[in-house]
Design a protein around this motif. Structure first.
Motif, mmCIF file in Angstrom:
data_model
loop_
_atom_site.group_PDB
_atom_site.id
_atom_site.type_symbol
_atom_site.label_atom_id
_atom_site.label_comp_id
_atom_site.label_asym_id
_atom_site.label_seq_id
_atom_site.Cartn_x
_atom_site.Cartn_y
_atom_site.Cartn_z
ATOM 1 N N CYS A 320 6.564 -4.703 -7.595
ATOM 2 C CA CYS A 320 5.701 -5.052 -6.472
ATOM 3 C C CYS A 320 4.265 -4.747 -6.865
ATOM 4 O O CYS A 320 3.950 -3.619 -7.281
ATOM 5 C CB CYS A 320 6.108 -4.260 -5.230
ATOM 6 S SG CYS A 320 5.000 -4.495 -3.812
ATOM 7 N N SER A 321 3.387 -5.721 -6.749
ATOM 8 C CA SER A 321 1.999 -5.546 -7.182
ATOM 9 C C SER A 321 1.219 -4.629 -6.248
ATOM 10 O O SER A 321 0.144 -4.159 -6.612
ATOM 11 C CB SER A 321 1.302 -6.903 -7.260
ATOM 12 O OG SER A 321 1.324 -7.556 -5.991
ATOM 13 N N ARG A 322 1.766 -4.356 -5.078
ATOM 14 C CA ARG A 322 1.044 -3.527 -4.113
ATOM 15 C C ARG A 322 1.363 -2.047 -4.273
ATOM 16 O O ARG A 322 0.464 -1.224 -4.390
ATOM 17 C CB ARG A 322 1.373 -3.980 -2.692
ATOM 18 C CG ARG A 322 0.529 -3.304 -1.635
ATOM 19 C CD ARG A 322 0.894 -3.794 -0.259
ATOM 20 N NE ARG A 322 0.045 -3.227 0.765
ATOM 21 C CZ ARG A 322 0.247 -3.357 2.070
ATOM 22 N NH1 ARG A 322 1.295 -4.067 2.496
ATOM 23 N NH2 ARG A 322 -0.584 -2.812 2.940
ATOM 24 N N CYS A 323 2.665 -1.713 -4.323
ATOM 25 C CA CYS A 323 3.052 -0.308 -4.429
ATOM 26 C C CYS A 323 3.477 0.084 -5.842
ATOM 27 O O CYS A 323 3.428 1.256 -6.210
ATOM 28 C CB CYS A 323 4.174 0.021 -3.449
ATOM 29 S SG CYS A 323 5.748 -0.798 -3.836
ATOM 30 N N TRP A 338 11.036 -8.266 1.100
ATOM 31 C CA TRP A 338 9.793 -8.044 1.851
ATOM 32 C C TRP A 338 10.012 -8.308 3.330
ATOM 33 O O TRP A 338 9.556 -7.540 4.188
ATOM 34 C CB TRP A 338 8.691 -8.943 1.303
ATOM 35 C CG TRP A 338 7.382 -8.817 2.037
ATOM 36 C CD1 TRP A 338 6.948 -9.563 3.099
ATOM 37 C CD2 TRP A 338 6.347 -7.868 1.773
ATOM 38 N NE1 TRP A 338 5.712 -9.165 3.504
ATOM 39 C CE2 TRP A 338 5.308 -8.113 2.709
ATOM 40 C CE3 TRP A 338 6.170 -6.848 0.836
ATOM 41 C CZ2 TRP A 338 4.129 -7.368 2.735
ATOM 42 C CZ3 TRP A 338 4.996 -6.100 0.863
ATOM 43 C CH2 TRP A 338 4.005 -6.366 1.802
ATOM 44 N N CYS A 346 6.141 -0.744 2.516
ATOM 45 C CA CYS A 346 5.284 -0.789 1.324
ATOM 46 C C CYS A 346 3.933 -0.130 1.612
ATOM 47 O O CYS A 346 3.299 -0.406 2.633
ATOM 48 C CB CYS A 346 5.073 -2.229 0.868
ATOM 49 S SG CYS A 346 4.074 -2.395 -0.639
ATOM 50 N N GLN A 348 0.230 0.584 -0.142
ATOM 51 C CA GLN A 348 -0.639 0.193 -1.248
ATOM 52 C C GLN A 348 -1.114 1.415 -2.019
ATOM 53 O O GLN A 348 -1.499 2.425 -1.462
ATOM 54 C CB GLN A 348 -1.844 -0.579 -0.724
ATOM 55 C CG GLN A 348 -2.709 -1.181 -1.825
ATOM 56 C CD GLN A 348 -3.790 -2.084 -1.269
ATOM 57 O OE1 GLN A 348 -3.924 -2.196 -0.052
ATOM 58 N NE2 GLN A 348 -4.550 -2.720 -2.143
#
Length: 352
Positions: A320-323, A338, A346, A348
């Motif tokens: 996951c690019s956020r977490c 998601w 999630c 950030q």
């Protein structure tokens, strides 16, 4: 001497009735009917005394094979098909005919991980050798993702894909997207986005929603296909529309908590609930890893709890690019997870 009425009763007791409309075969025993074989199979009681079913020997083998093929095609559990072999010697011989095994239903492949044994492997292998695409896909998936037998798994998946099995085409695409390295036989598969995208196209044409969604992200990111925002939007919109249609036609809507415990999972999408059920192969893989390996080898499971796929090499799946915590085998699994829960949980990562 017997009277004509007594003769009629004797003939009536020996009568075998075949009912094509319901695919049921019955044998009359005196004043009552005893069920011998049925497509549902839940109340099936095998007859141990073969002398009670000798009248079946008078039937043509082709007729019985035709009936048994219909029974296997409507089987709701593996036992429905296996119990056919317990009726008598003739059924045990004809029940493993290639035509009968080739027509076995998807539900007949619903072998549980905790009940997996050598007999299960032999049964599914017989079905796969007979040309049953569902058996090829099931064995291919569990050999590749659970047993670490990559070459055998790929061979079976390719056999199913050659027969236009939509899930097999999509699963091969995921393997090509992520690559493969290791296994008991040192099998190696280099990442090949172009081949993966072509496999997704073939799977999407057969109605696989996950493949359709994966294609949308390929066009969106230019991974394996030329970037095209318009094509990406169109494909993702179509995938969501199909999800919506599946949700409105589904009568089995569960809460998020109950969905995880049910074998008929209803997934949450942007439009609501997704009524598609999890494939028996995925259910097997989820249960297999839950009962056994928890990831001590450093390889991660796909964070989509309904997937069951595991990395074949370290950092083989995308994060996951956020977490940066959850990992996914595909964009489709990432979107499903998601919408199920990760969109809420999630957090950030803060740049320090």
């Amino acid at each position: 001497m017997r009277t004509s009425m007594e003769n009629n009763r004797v003939i009536k007791r020996q009568r075998i009735a075949i009912m094509p409309s319901s695919d049921l075969i019955f044998q009359e025993e005196g004043p009552r009917w005893k069920r011998i074989c049925c497509g549902g199979g839940s109340n099936f009681t095998p007859i141990e005394n073969s002398s009670n079913v000798t009248s079946f020997d008078k039937l043509n083998d082709d007729v019985l094979i035709s009936v048994l093929s219909k029974v296997s095609a409507s089987a709701s559990t593996p036992s429905d098909l296996i119990n056919i072999l317990l009726i008598n010697k003739k059924f045990s011989m004809l029940g493993i005919d290639r035509l009968v095994l080739a027509n076995a239903s998807r539900k007949a492949m619903c072998v549980r991980a905790k009940k997996w044994c050598e007999s299960s492997d032999k049964f599914l292998s017989r079905c796969a050798d007979a040309g049953n695409l569902e058996a090829c896909y099931f064995l291919g998936m569990i050999n590749f993702h659970c047993f670490g037998n990559y070459s055998k798994g790929i061979t079976l998946l390719e056999k199913a894909a050659t027969g236009s099995h939509a899930e097999a085409l999509y699963s091969l695409a995921i393997i090509h997207f992520n690559g493969c390295d290791g296994g008991e036989d040192g099998f190696y598969y280099q990442t090949n986005p172009n081949t993966a995208a072509n496999l997704c196209i073939k799977s999407a044409k057969l109605g696989n929603i996950n493949a359709l969604r994966e294609l949308g992200y390929c066009f969106q990111s230019g991974f394996g296909l030329p970037p095209s925002p318009a094509a990406a939007y169109r494909l993702l919109e179509k995938a969501n529309t199909l999800d919506l249609n599946a949700s409105t036609s589904s009568t089995n809507l569960h809460s998020c908590h109950r969905r995880r415990r049910s074998r008929d999972f209803s997934l949450l999408t942007n439009y609501g609930y997704l009524g598609r059920t999890v494939h028996p192969a995925n259910a097997f893989m989820v249960e297999w890893w839950w009962l056994g390996d928890k990831g001590e080898d450093g390889l991660h499971m796909c964070s989509n709890v309904l997937c069951g796929r595991k990395e074949t090499r370290k950092n083989g799946f995308r994060r996951c690019s956020r977490c940066g915590i959850t990992v996914y085998c595909s964009h489709a699994c990432q979107e499903v997870h998601w919408n199920m829960e990760h969109g809420i949980t999630c957090i950030q990562v803060q740049n320090v």
